[in-house]
Design a protein around this motif. Sequence first.
Motif, short mmCIF file in Angstrom:
data_model
loop_
_atom_site.label_atom_id
_atom_site.label_comp_id
_atom_site.label_asym_id
_atom_site.label_seq_id
_atom_site.Cartn_x
_atom_site.Cartn_y
_atom_site.Cartn_z
N VAL A 1 0.84 -1.20 0.00
CA VAL A 1 0.00 0.00 0.00
C VAL A 1 0.88 1.25 0.00
CG1 VAL A 1 -1.66 1.34 1.35
CG2 VAL A 1 -1.97 -1.14 1.09
N LYS A 2 1.96 1.21 0.77
CA LYS A 2 2.87 2.36 0.84
C LYS A 2 3.53 2.61 -0.51
CE LYS A 2 6.52 4.35 3.70
NZ LYS A 2 7.41 4.14 4.88
N GLU A 3 3.87 1.53 -1.21
CA GLU A 3 4.46 1.67 -2.55
C GLU A 3 3.53 2.43 -3.49
OE1 GLU A 3 5.46 -2.09 -4.20
OE2 GLU A 3 6.90 -2.59 -2.62
N TYR A 4 2.23 2.22 -3.32
CA TYR A 4 1.24 2.90 -4.15
C TYR A 4 0.88 4.29 -3.62
CZ TYR A 4 0.34 -1.57 -6.54
OH TYR A 4 0.46 -2.72 -7.28
N ASN A 5 1.49 4.66 -2.47
CA ASN A 5 1.21 5.95 -1.85
C ASN A 5 -0.29 6.12 -1.57
OD1 ASN A 5 1.94 8.46 -0.78
ND2 ASN A 5 1.62 9.52 -2.74
N MET A 6 -0.89 5.07 -1.03
CA MET A 6 -2.34 5.06 -0.78
C MET A 6 -2.67 4.74 0.68
SD MET A 6 -4.01 3.41 -4.21
CE MET A 6 -4.03 4.34 -5.75
N GLU A 7 -1.74 5.05 1.61
CA GLU A 7 -1.95 4.69 3.02
C GLU A 7 -3.20 5.31 3.62
OE1 GLU A 7 2.64 5.43 2.90
OE2 GLU A 7 0.88 5.98 1.69
N LYS A 8 -3.64 6.46 3.08
CA LYS A 8 -4.84 7.10 3.62
C LYS A 8 -6.12 6.54 3.03
CE LYS A 8 -2.62 11.50 4.74
NZ LYS A 8 -2.63 12.99 4.54
N LYS A 9 -5.99 5.80 1.93
CA LYS A 9 -7.16 5.26 1.25
C LYS A 9 -7.33 3.75 1.43
CE LYS A 9 -9.04 8.80 -0.91
NZ LYS A 9 -10.50 9.15 -0.74
N ILE A 10 -6.21 3.05 1.65
CA ILE A 10 -6.25 1.60 1.87
C ILE A 10 -5.54 1.33 3.18
CG2 ILE A 10 -5.74 -0.69 0.94
CD1 ILE A 10 -5.36 0.64 -1.81
N ARG A 11 -6.29 0.99 4.22
CA ARG A 11 -5.70 0.88 5.56
C ARG A 11 -5.79 -0.54 6.09
NH1 ARG A 11 -7.64 3.88 9.82
NH2 ARG A 11 -9.75 4.09 9.01
N PHE A 12 -4.65 -1.13 6.37
CA PHE A 12 -4.57 -2.41 7.06
C PHE A 12 -4.30 -2.10 8.53
CE2 PHE A 12 -4.29 -3.87 2.79
CZ PHE A 12 -4.67 -5.22 2.80
N ILE A 13 -5.33 -2.19 9.35
CA ILE A 13 -5.25 -1.66 10.72
C ILE A 13 -4.84 -2.72 11.75
CG2 ILE A 13 -6.91 0.16 10.20
CD1 ILE A 13 -9.02 -1.45 11.75
#
Length: 365
Positions: free
Chosen positions: A238-250
């Motif tokens: 997810v971090k590679e795609y720079n989408m941490e705010k949109k795809i969250r593995f909590i």
Amino acid sequence: MKNILLLCEAYGGGVKTYIDAITLNEERFPKCQFNVLVSSKRNETGSKINRDFIIDDNLSFGKSPLKLIRAINKIHRLVKKNNINIIHANSTFSGLLIYIYSFFNRRITFIYTPHGYYSLKSMNKFKKKFIRFVEKKINNVSHNVIHVSNSEENEAIKHQIVSKEKSKVIFNGVEDPERDNKKNLKDTFKIVNLARVDDQKNPFEFIEIAKQIIDAGVNVEFIWAGNGEFLEEARKKVKEYNMEKKIRFIGFSDQKNDILSQADLYFSTSYYEGLPFSVVEAMSYKLPLILSDIVGHSDLVDQEKNGILFELNDRTSVIHFIQSMISDREKWNYLSSNSYECYKKHFSLDIMLQSLSEVYQNKVR
């Protein structure tokens, strides 16, 4: 009095929910006394095990003959000490234990719940053939095999793992949240999954589909709650795609009810299932469903009435369906209402417990 030993090596996920549902509602089982023997090895949430449960990690014997012998010995001592007349084994390793124990004690009634056959996993044909042979042996010594979905039963009968006469389908059930579940679509459409982050649950396909939907300009947020061996790897992707705010593995969360009550849709990309409790819980919260078209999911979706099933290589249908729900409020309301009605009709905890009670009462010889 029916003295029942609940045997559970994989005390985590849906199997844990199943065992807990029985033991927390013992008053629903007249003239039944429960003993519970579990392993702590696959309790991935790290949650405390009921202090009344007996813990023996030899149940997770793996390739160790010594642990296997110790586990069989433990079962035998419990049977003798507590005058056990039913052993209800849950999942594959417990099934193997009752198969081996059946050679030493033919007087016990064995009940087996696979919770999704291991042979449903992707594997080479020779290994699959061997696993199905083992599963058939377990079912042969079982007096009753409880399948948690029609599709699981159909798959077992199709491959001659079990006879129709021995099989009984009892859907997994959950309690009604008993709260006002009336939902209002918010500016950001929230899509959730509650599952282990492991190979079975297929988290990287979840990420790829989520990325495509976000790239299409849909105002949506994806939340995956659960621990697992691939958790950090999924976060890295997810971090590679720079989408941490949109795809969250909590990770694991004990706020499951809050997650479901704030969600708009439940989305699963699993490769195989028995019948997942998390999806049933989502239905009790009036969530429409988008589920991979596999055994264990097909029982939960009435196509286009409470959601859709999709082929894992067909991302386009998922994107179009989500876009249609966001743009058409009436469609979302229709799916939401039907999801809850389907839950009430087929997947309530009352139905599950009553059906299990009938099995326990009828199966002691």
